[in-house]
Design a protein around this motif. Structure first.
Motif, short mmCIF file in Angstrom:
data_model
loop_
_atom_site.label_atom_id
_atom_site.label_comp_id
_atom_site.label_asym_id
_atom_site.label_seq_id
_atom_site.Cartn_x
_atom_site.Cartn_y
_atom_site.Cartn_z
N MET A 11 0.77 -1.24 0.11
CA MET A 11 -0.07 -0.20 0.03
C MET A 11 0.90 1.51 0.12
O MET A 11 1.88 1.36 0.41
CB MET A 11 -0.97 -0.15 1.28
CG MET A 11 -2.00 -1.07 1.05
SD MET A 11 -3.10 -0.73 -0.08
CE MET A 11 -3.97 -2.18 -0.68
N CYS B 3 -4.24 9.78 -6.46
CA CYS B 3 -4.17 9.18 -7.88
C CYS B 3 -5.54 9.60 -8.60
O CYS B 3 -5.48 9.77 -9.91
CB CYS B 3 -4.25 7.62 -7.51
SG CYS B 3 -5.78 7.25 -6.62
N SER C 248 7.01 2.78 3.48
CA SER C 248 8.08 2.89 4.21
C SER C 248 7.97 4.13 5.05
O SER C 248 8.59 4.39 6.39
CB SER C 248 9.55 2.85 3.96
OG SER C 248 9.74 1.35 3.49
N GLU D 9 2.42 11.73 -15.08
CA GLU D 9 1.56 11.98 -13.88
C GLU D 9 2.13 12.98 -12.81
O GLU D 9 3.57 12.91 -12.54
CB GLU D 9 1.22 10.88 -12.97
CG GLU D 9 0.46 11.15 -12.02
CD GLU D 9 0.26 9.70 -10.73
OE1 GLU D 9 0.96 9.10 -10.90
OE2 GLU D 9 -0.88 9.90 -10.06
N ARG E 221 -9.89 -0.03 2.54
CA ARG E 221 -10.71 -0.47 1.36
C ARG E 221 -10.24 -1.63 0.98
O ARG E 221 -11.11 -2.51 0.22
CB ARG E 221 -10.79 0.61 0.38
CG ARG E 221 -9.55 0.73 -0.58
CD ARG E 221 -9.80 1.91 -1.31
NE ARG E 221 -8.87 2.00 -2.56
CZ ARG E 221 -8.57 2.94 -3.44
NH1 ARG E 221 -9.21 3.80 -3.27
NH2 ARG E 221 -7.51 2.65 -4.28
N GLY F 104 -0.25 1.71 -5.87
CA GLY F 104 1.02 2.59 -5.97
C GLY F 104 1.53 2.89 -7.39
O GLY F 104 0.55 3.17 -8.20
N SER F 105 2.78 3.10 -7.53
CA SER F 105 3.30 3.37 -8.93
C SER F 105 3.40 2.18 -9.91
O SER F 105 3.32 1.05 -9.40
CB SER F 105 4.76 4.06 -8.75
OG SER F 105 5.58 2.99 -8.24
N LYS G 242 1.91 -4.72 3.80
CA LYS G 242 3.35 -4.18 3.43
C LYS G 242 2.81 -2.75 3.17
O LYS G 242 2.42 -2.36 2.11
CB LYS G 242 4.15 -4.64 2.44
CG LYS G 242 5.55 -4.21 2.32
CD LYS G 242 5.77 -2.87 1.43
CE LYS G 242 6.92 -2.20 1.21
NZ LYS G 242 7.20 -1.27 2.37
N TRP H 254 1.44 5.58 0.82
CA TRP H 254 1.30 6.58 1.97
C TRP H 254 0.36 7.75 1.77
O TRP H 254 -0.37 8.25 2.74
CB TRP H 254 2.73 7.25 2.25
CG TRP H 254 3.04 7.75 0.87
CD1 TRP H 254 4.14 7.20 0.18
CD2 TRP H 254 2.93 8.85 0.12
NE1 TRP H 254 4.37 7.83 -1.13
CE2 TRP H 254 3.44 8.97 -1.14
CE3 TRP H 254 1.98 9.90 0.53
CZ2 TRP H 254 3.33 10.09 -2.12
CZ3 TRP H 254 1.88 11.03 -0.57
CH2 TRP H 254 2.77 11.02 -1.67
N LEU I 220 -2.84 1.69 -9.90
CA LEU I 220 -1.51 2.48 -9.99
C LEU I 220 -2.07 3.89 -10.37
O LEU I 220 -2.90 4.39 -9.91
CB LEU I 220 -0.93 1.77 -11.09
CG LEU I 220 -0.80 0.36 -10.94
CD1 LEU I 220 0.01 -0.29 -12.25
CD2 LEU I 220 -0.06 -0.17 -9.71
P1 NAP Z 1 5.42 3.48 -4.73
O1 NAP Z 1 6.46 4.11 -4.64
O2 NAP Z 1 4.99 2.45 -5.75
O3 NAP Z 1 4.90 2.72 -3.37
C1 NAP Z 1 3.66 1.99 -3.19
C2 NAP Z 1 4.14 0.69 -2.26
O4 NAP Z 1 4.76 -0.25 -3.10
C3 NAP Z 1 4.82 1.01 -1.11
O5 NAP Z 1 4.68 0.09 -0.21
C4 NAP Z 1 6.40 0.83 -1.46
O6 NAP Z 1 7.09 0.41 -0.51
C5 NAP Z 1 5.88 -0.45 -2.37
N1 NAP Z 1 6.93 -0.73 -3.60
C6 NAP Z 1 7.52 0.24 -4.20
N2 NAP Z 1 8.31 -0.41 -5.14
C7 NAP Z 1 8.30 -1.60 -4.80
C8 NAP Z 1 8.85 -3.02 -5.55
N3 NAP Z 1 9.64 -2.87 -6.68
N4 NAP Z 1 8.47 -4.31 -5.06
C9 NAP Z 1 7.24 -4.40 -4.34
N5 NAP Z 1 6.78 -3.19 -3.49
C10 NAP Z 1 7.27 -1.94 -3.89
O7 NAP Z 1 4.16 4.62 -4.94
P2 NAP Z 1 3.97 5.89 -4.03
O8 NAP Z 1 5.17 6.78 -4.61
O9 NAP Z 1 3.90 5.42 -2.60
O10 NAP Z 1 2.57 6.35 -4.45
C11 NAP Z 1 2.22 7.22 -5.45
C12 NAP Z 1 1.70 6.54 -6.65
O11 NAP Z 1 0.64 5.58 -6.24
C13 NAP Z 1 1.24 7.49 -7.54
O12 NAP Z 1 1.48 6.94 -8.96
C14 NAP Z 1 -0.28 7.39 -7.31
O13 NAP Z 1 -1.11 7.60 -8.65
C15 NAP Z 1 -0.43 5.84 -6.97
N6 NAP Z 1 -1.73 5.62 -6.20
C16 NAP Z 1 -2.66 5.02 -7.05
C17 NAP Z 1 -4.03 4.74 -6.38
C18 NAP Z 1 -4.99 4.07 -7.07
O14 NAP Z 1 -6.00 3.81 -6.25
N7 NAP Z 1 -4.74 3.61 -8.24
C19 NAP Z 1 -4.18 5.26 -5.10
C20 NAP Z 1 -3.03 5.85 -4.34
C21 NAP Z 1 -2.06 6.07 -5.11
P3 NAP Z 1 8.30 1.53 -0.02
O15 NAP Z 1 7.48 2.69 0.55
O16 NAP Z 1 9.02 0.66 0.97
O17 NAP Z 1 9.28 1.74 -1.07
#
Ligand code: NAP
Length: 465
Positions: A128, A262, A157, A359, A139, A206-207, A154, A130, A229
């Protein structure tokens, strides 16, 4: 990334946590697998009683949970309280509706009886982000637990205290045997969890890179995934729209959660007849926003969640301006420390610049001038993402075209895109796949089992009773 609480309003590190060891991860997975064996057999009424209790805790202590969220990721304290209340809503929604959503469904065939039965898959890993540190988790957790699955979280961080608080809420609500556990692990440890045979499926919000990494491993292991994403949602405004309401909503839709949502409106696709007036109102609105300490009640924009996000956003803005875009920056005086960013509006954005195709995860509005409904749809769809879209018009034929022709998981007409437990939520294209919330969400992590029975009804009943 170290697992730590760094207050984005000050830049100060408040707490650091050691990542779990391999042995500790194994222990938690074993506990989850054991918990599944009893939880899957619990009645809906038993699960619902616990989920309703979780809702009560969220409501009763929302002020405290809000402080944890704001301290870790900087959202204004008023929004953080609203987030806790929304989590209570989703818990109640699934407590009340899960049994109905997962009831056996009779299907008429030549069999004596044929029906569909929904059964839980087992241990589900949730990775998830942050940005909505409670809502994103609840949810997932509310439908997953109500369906009879068990969860391993998970979390990002930078929000470890939110992760621990959520585990504590669910434990106090009655999920006491390990039905929901937080794993304080780094992203590089996710593979180990997913590879474990006792883990059945995963969901990631996430991303794109994180989603691709988890989904490719899950694909290799043949495990089900749901991906939520990124997005670069269009906000289309046509001449027949109520301009005042559209502009006011646009400001909120772009700056909600400090611009880090997002489904925030990111690209404003505005008809030339009203473009200048709309742009003026949006810039005036951006300039008037109160930027500052997110713990203060009146603050509208707090800091961005991490220093890196500020750097990334400045770089995206800088490159777009260097490519020829015009920039408006709010004159807001920013606090001298912390990860603050003055809200901005970019116009005349060239096609080859980041503003056109990436984005922007912060309070930056990207504006596009169009001259027809066809062009509005073309620009709205000129993105790799497909999460949500908002379209403003009072002409029925335009509403119908936007609803049908915008490529997105949701189209809101004359309203801002928002998640709601009653409505499916998710994206297409590079925004991911699968759905959360509503009946669709609870059916993602279940075995849709076909049962086909021949033999007379009476003997079937005796055998199964
Ligand atoms: P992120 O860097 O992808 O982090 C999301 C989660 O994934 C964190 O728990 C992160 O852990 C983990 N993670 C990162 N790289 C990983 C890998 N290679 N393998 C496994 N887990 C990994 O995203 P963010 O910067 O926190 O969030 C922003 C992005 O999320 C934006 O693009 C946003 O649009 C998207 N988002 C989408 C939605 C939706 O519902 N579609 C909702 C909210 C956000 P660590 O923190 O330990 O790196």
């Amino acid at each position: 990334m170290a697992i730590a609480t760094i207050n984005p309003a000050t830049g100060e590190k408040l707490r650091e946590f050691a990542a779990l060891s391999d042995a500790e991860i194994d222990e938690k997975i074993a506990r989850a697998a054991e918990a599944f064996e009893s939880h899957r057999r619990a009645s809906f009424a038993e699960r619902a009683a616990k989920m309703s209790r979780a809702a009560e805790i969220l409501e009763a202590e929302k002020g405290e949970f809000a402080r944890v969220m704001t301290t870790e990721m900087g959202k204004p304290i008023t929004s953080a309280r609203e987030e806790a209340a929304k989590c209570a809503w989703v818990c109640r929604y699934y407590a009340e509706n899960a049994e109905k959503f997962l009831a056996d469904e009779e299907v008429e065939t030549t069999a004596t009886r044929s029906f569909v039965r929904y059964q839980p898959l087992g241990v589900v890993l949730a990775v998830m982000p942050w940005n909505f540190p409670f809502w994103q988790v609840f949810r997932f957790a509310a439908p997953a637990l109500m369906a009879g699955n068990v969860g391993l979280l998970k979390h990002a961080s930078n929000v470890p205290q939110c992760a621990l608080a959520i585990e504590d809420i669910l434990r106090r609500a009655g999920f006491v045997n390990g039905e929901f556990q937080t794993l304080l692990v780094e992203s590089k440890q996710v593979a180990r969890v997913l590879e474990d045979k006792r883990v059945a499926a995963a969901t990631l919000t996430g991303s794109e890179p994180a989603g691709a990494s988890v989904a490719s491993l899950a694909g290799k292991l043949i495990k089900k995934t749901v991906l939520e994403l990124g997005g670069s949602d269009p906000f289309v405004v046509m001449p027949s729209a109520n301009l005042g309401e559209a502009a006011k909503t646009a400001l909120k839709a772009r700056t909600i959660n400090n611009g880090q949502s997002c489904i925030a409106a990111k690209r404003f696709v505005v008809h030339e007849k009203i473009y200048d007036e709309f742009a003026r109102r949006l810039k005036d609105g951006m300039a008037a926003l109160k930027v500052g300490d997110p713990m203060e009640e009146g603050t509208e924009i707090g800091p961005l969640a991490t220093e890196q996000i500020v750097k990334d956003l400045e770089q995206q803005v800088g490159k777009t301006v260097a490519a020829g875009a015009r920039e408006f920056r709010s004159p807001a005086r920013l606090p001298s420390r912390g990860f603050y960013f003055a809200p901005a509006v970019l116009e005349d954005i060239p096609e080859n610049s980041p503003g056109y195709c990436e984005e922007f995860f912060g309070p930056v509005a990207l504006m596009f001038r169009v001259s027809s409904v066809d062009e509005a749809i073309r620009v709205a769809n000129a993105t790799a993402f497909g999460l949500g879209a908002s379209a403003w018009t009072n002409r029925p034929e335009e509403r119908e075209r936007f609803a049908s022709e915008i490529e997105a998981g949701a189209v809101f007409v004359n309203a801002m895109v928002a998640s709601d437990p009653r409505l499916p939520f998710g994206g297409i294209k590079r925004s991911g796949y699968g759905r959360e919330l509503s009946a669709f969400g609870i059916r993602e992590f279940v075995n849709v089992k076909t049962v086909y029975v021949r033999g007379d009804e009476a003997s079937h009943k005796t055998e199964t009773e």
